[in-house]
Design an enzyme around this catalytic site. Structure first.
Site, mmCIF file in Angstrom:
data_model
loop_
_atom_site.group_PDB
_atom_site.id
_atom_site.type_symbol
_atom_site.label_atom_id
_atom_site.label_comp_id
_atom_site.label_asym_id
_atom_site.label_seq_id
_atom_site.Cartn_x
_atom_site.Cartn_y
_atom_site.Cartn_z
ATOM 1 N N TYR A 40 -8.206 3.678 -15.261
ATOM 2 C CA TYR A 40 -7.909 4.190 -16.601
ATOM 3 C C TYR A 40 -7.597 3.097 -17.620
ATOM 4 O O TYR A 40 -7.437 3.398 -18.798
ATOM 5 C CB TYR A 40 -6.787 5.231 -16.536
ATOM 6 C CG TYR A 40 -7.244 6.599 -16.054
ATOM 7 C CD1 TYR A 40 -8.582 6.853 -15.729
ATOM 8 C CD2 TYR A 40 -6.358 7.657 -15.936
ATOM 9 C CE1 TYR A 40 -9.008 8.101 -15.293
ATOM 10 C CE2 TYR A 40 -6.777 8.919 -15.507
ATOM 11 C CZ TYR A 40 -8.102 9.133 -15.179
ATOM 12 O OH TYR A 40 -8.509 10.371 -14.759
ATOM 13 N N ASP A 81 0.868 -1.183 0.000
ATOM 14 C CA ASP A 81 0.000 0.000 0.000
ATOM 15 C C ASP A 81 0.907 1.235 0.000
ATOM 16 O O ASP A 81 1.712 1.416 0.922
ATOM 17 C CB ASP A 81 -0.854 -0.048 1.272
ATOM 18 C CG ASP A 81 -1.769 1.146 1.421
ATOM 19 O OD1 ASP A 81 -1.584 2.169 0.728
ATOM 20 O OD2 ASP A 81 -2.682 1.057 2.266
ATOM 21 N N ILE A 82 0.769 2.071 -0.983
ATOM 22 C CA ILE A 82 1.700 3.205 -1.115
ATOM 23 C C ILE A 82 1.541 4.209 0.024
ATOM 24 O O ILE A 82 2.488 4.918 0.352
ATOM 25 C CB ILE A 82 1.559 3.888 -2.499
ATOM 26 C CG1 ILE A 82 2.816 4.695 -2.825
ATOM 27 C CG2 ILE A 82 0.307 4.750 -2.572
ATOM 28 C CD1 ILE A 82 2.924 5.119 -4.258
ATOM 29 N N ASN A 122 -6.493 12.494 -11.286
ATOM 30 C CA ASN A 122 -7.175 12.890 -12.528
ATOM 31 C C ASN A 122 -6.936 14.391 -12.717
ATOM 32 O O ASN A 122 -6.386 15.057 -11.843
ATOM 33 C CB ASN A 122 -8.665 12.546 -12.489
ATOM 34 C CG ASN A 122 -9.386 13.231 -11.341
ATOM 35 O OD1 ASN A 122 -9.444 14.461 -11.277
ATOM 36 N ND2 ASN A 122 -9.897 12.431 -10.415
ATOM 37 N N GLY A 173 -9.606 4.609 -6.073
ATOM 38 C CA GLY A 173 -8.323 3.932 -6.231
ATOM 39 C C GLY A 173 -7.235 4.495 -5.336
ATOM 40 O O GLY A 173 -7.478 4.863 -4.174
ATOM 41 N N VAL A 174 -6.049 4.598 -5.879
ATOM 42 C CA VAL A 174 -4.913 5.054 -5.081
ATOM 43 C C VAL A 174 -5.075 6.536 -4.708
ATOM 44 O O VAL A 174 -4.663 6.970 -3.628
ATOM 45 C CB VAL A 174 -3.578 4.763 -5.809
ATOM 46 C CG1 VAL A 174 -3.371 5.626 -7.025
ATOM 47 C CG2 VAL A 174 -2.409 4.882 -4.851
ATOM 48 N N ASP A 175 -5.716 7.304 -5.561
ATOM 49 C CA ASP A 175 -5.989 8.727 -5.300
ATOM 50 C C ASP A 175 -6.849 8.866 -4.032
ATOM 51 O O ASP A 175 -6.532 9.652 -3.123
ATOM 52 C CB ASP A 175 -6.718 9.293 -6.530
ATOM 53 C CG ASP A 175 -6.773 10.806 -6.571
ATOM 54 O OD1 ASP A 175 -6.125 11.451 -5.728
ATOM 55 O OD2 ASP A 175 -7.457 11.338 -7.469
ATOM 56 N N SER A 227 -2.274 4.614 -14.189
ATOM 57 C CA SER A 227 -3.204 4.368 -15.311
ATOM 58 C C SER A 227 -3.702 2.930 -15.452
ATOM 59 O O SER A 227 -4.525 2.678 -16.335
ATOM 60 C CB SER A 227 -2.596 4.785 -16.674
ATOM 61 O OG SER A 227 -2.712 6.176 -16.870
ATOM 62 N N THR A 228 -3.213 1.993 -14.649
ATOM 63 C CA THR A 228 -3.597 0.592 -14.902
ATOM 64 C C THR A 228 -4.811 0.144 -14.090
ATOM 65 O O THR A 228 -5.192 -1.025 -14.151
ATOM 66 C CB THR A 228 -2.426 -0.378 -14.637
ATOM 67 O OG1 THR A 228 -2.144 -0.405 -13.232
ATOM 68 C CG2 THR A 228 -1.187 0.023 -15.411
HETATM 69 N N1 AR6 Z 1 -1.372 1.630 -2.935
HETATM 70 C C1 AR6 Z 1 -0.801 1.283 -4.114
HETATM 71 N N2 AR6 Z 1 -1.520 1.063 -5.241
HETATM 72 C C2 AR6 Z 1 -2.867 1.179 -5.151
HETATM 73 C C3 AR6 Z 1 -3.535 1.550 -3.970
HETATM 74 C C4 AR6 Z 1 -2.727 1.778 -2.826
HETATM 75 N N3 AR6 Z 1 -3.251 2.147 -1.659
HETATM 76 N N4 AR6 Z 1 -4.874 1.581 -4.237
HETATM 77 C C5 AR6 Z 1 -5.034 1.237 -5.527
HETATM 78 N N5 AR6 Z 1 -3.829 0.984 -6.086
HETATM 79 P P1 AR6 Z 1 -6.132 3.671 -10.038
HETATM 80 P P2 AR6 Z 1 -5.588 5.060 -12.594
HETATM 81 C C6 AR6 Z 1 -3.488 0.561 -7.457
HETATM 82 O O1 AR6 Z 1 -7.496 3.299 -10.505
HETATM 83 O O2 AR6 Z 1 -5.810 3.826 -13.364
HETATM 84 C C7 AR6 Z 1 -8.903 7.620 -9.582
HETATM 85 O O3 AR6 Z 1 -10.263 7.696 -9.299
HETATM 86 C C8 AR6 Z 1 -4.558 -0.075 -8.287
HETATM 87 O O4 AR6 Z 1 -4.778 -1.422 -7.891
HETATM 88 O O5 AR6 Z 1 -5.977 4.160 -8.649
HETATM 89 O O6 AR6 Z 1 -4.411 5.939 -12.916
HETATM 90 C C9 AR6 Z 1 -8.309 8.964 -9.983
HETATM 91 O O7 AR6 Z 1 -8.946 10.036 -9.337
HETATM 92 C C10 AR6 Z 1 -3.912 0.025 -9.666
HETATM 93 O O8 AR6 Z 1 -2.947 -1.020 -9.818
HETATM 94 O O9 AR6 Z 1 -5.484 4.835 -10.995
HETATM 95 C C11 AR6 Z 1 -8.540 8.998 -11.459
HETATM 96 O O10 AR6 Z 1 -9.834 9.455 -11.782
HETATM 97 C C12 AR6 Z 1 -3.154 1.356 -9.596
HETATM 98 O O11 AR6 Z 1 -3.096 1.690 -8.208
HETATM 99 C C13 AR6 Z 1 -8.391 7.563 -11.876
HETATM 100 O O12 AR6 Z 1 -8.721 6.788 -10.728
HETATM 101 C C14 AR6 Z 1 -3.794 2.493 -10.357
HETATM 102 O O13 AR6 Z 1 -5.213 2.402 -10.268
HETATM 103 C C15 AR6 Z 1 -6.970 7.225 -12.253
HETATM 104 O O14 AR6 Z 1 -6.910 5.922 -12.737
#
Ligand code: AR6
Length: 181
Positions: free
Chosen positions: A125, A14-15, A28, A36-38, A121-122
């Protein structure tokens, strides 16, 4: 689980728990939070992060902005806006590379020695993770080469499939690397 070369580590975790000078957020273009991570980063950093983000006026895809890290165990958060996957012919590869480049540059300009990235992005997105991993590892390697301050980068992979993809990309670039389980 960890796979590392001397300057790039791939870990599963977890980052928001990473102790690094800079933690990168996959944001975004509004920079006003999301899922997600955001969502995890905003939740862990606390409401002051959103207040600072509201002053930034957003961020175009492929670029990065920096804020303080508040309650996170980091000094800074670099918010980068990854491309939405639209099939691969709409400049997605170059935009994703630009995210890593701009994030590394900002981190280096702020005297960071260590930086932690999520898999930009994975998730929401939809960027294919194997392809994203190759781009990420190549750009991180190049960015560390030219950095003045950055010493190490960690790819923090949330799930096993993501970890496997980044592990494979790192191994492909450096042979077997050094594996520590
Ligand atoms: N620590 C590390 N990685 C994580 C965590 C965490 N706590 N939580 C999720 N991930 P995403 P995107 C991973 O969807 O594709 C948001 O709503 C997750 O499993 O977070 O760039 C933003 O506001 C995946 O492998 O980001 C944007 O609208 C990776 O992080 C949109 O999502 C990226 O997944 C961005 O989409």
């Amino acid at each position: 689980m960890t796979l590392q070369t001397d300057r790039i580590l791939v870990v599963q975790g977890d980052i928001t728990r990473q102790h690094a000078d800079v933690i990168v957020n996959a944001a975004n273009s509004t920079l006003l939070g999301g899922g997600g991570v955001d969502g995890a980063i905003h939740h862990a950093a606390g409401p002051e992060l959103l207040q600072e983000c509201q002053t930034l006026g957003g961020c175009p895809t492929g670029q990065s902005r920096i804020t303080r890290a508040y309650r996170l165990p980091a000094k800074w958060i670099v918010h980068t806006v990854g491309p939405v996957w639209l099939g691969g012919n709409r400049g997605e590869d170059e935009l994703l590379a630009a995210c890593y480049r701009s994030a590394l540059l900002l981190a280096d300009q702020h005297q960071a020695k260590t930086v932690a990235f999520p898999s930009i992005s994975t998730g929401a997105y939809g960027f294919p993770v194997e392809r994203a991993a190759q781009i990420a590892i190549a750009e991180i390697a190049a960015g560390l080469e030219t950095a003045r301050n950055l010493e190490r980068a960690t790819m923090v992979c949330f799930g096993a499939a993501t970890f496997a993809a980044y592990q494979a990309a790192l191994e492909q670039r450096w042979g077997a690397g050094r594996r520590e389980m």
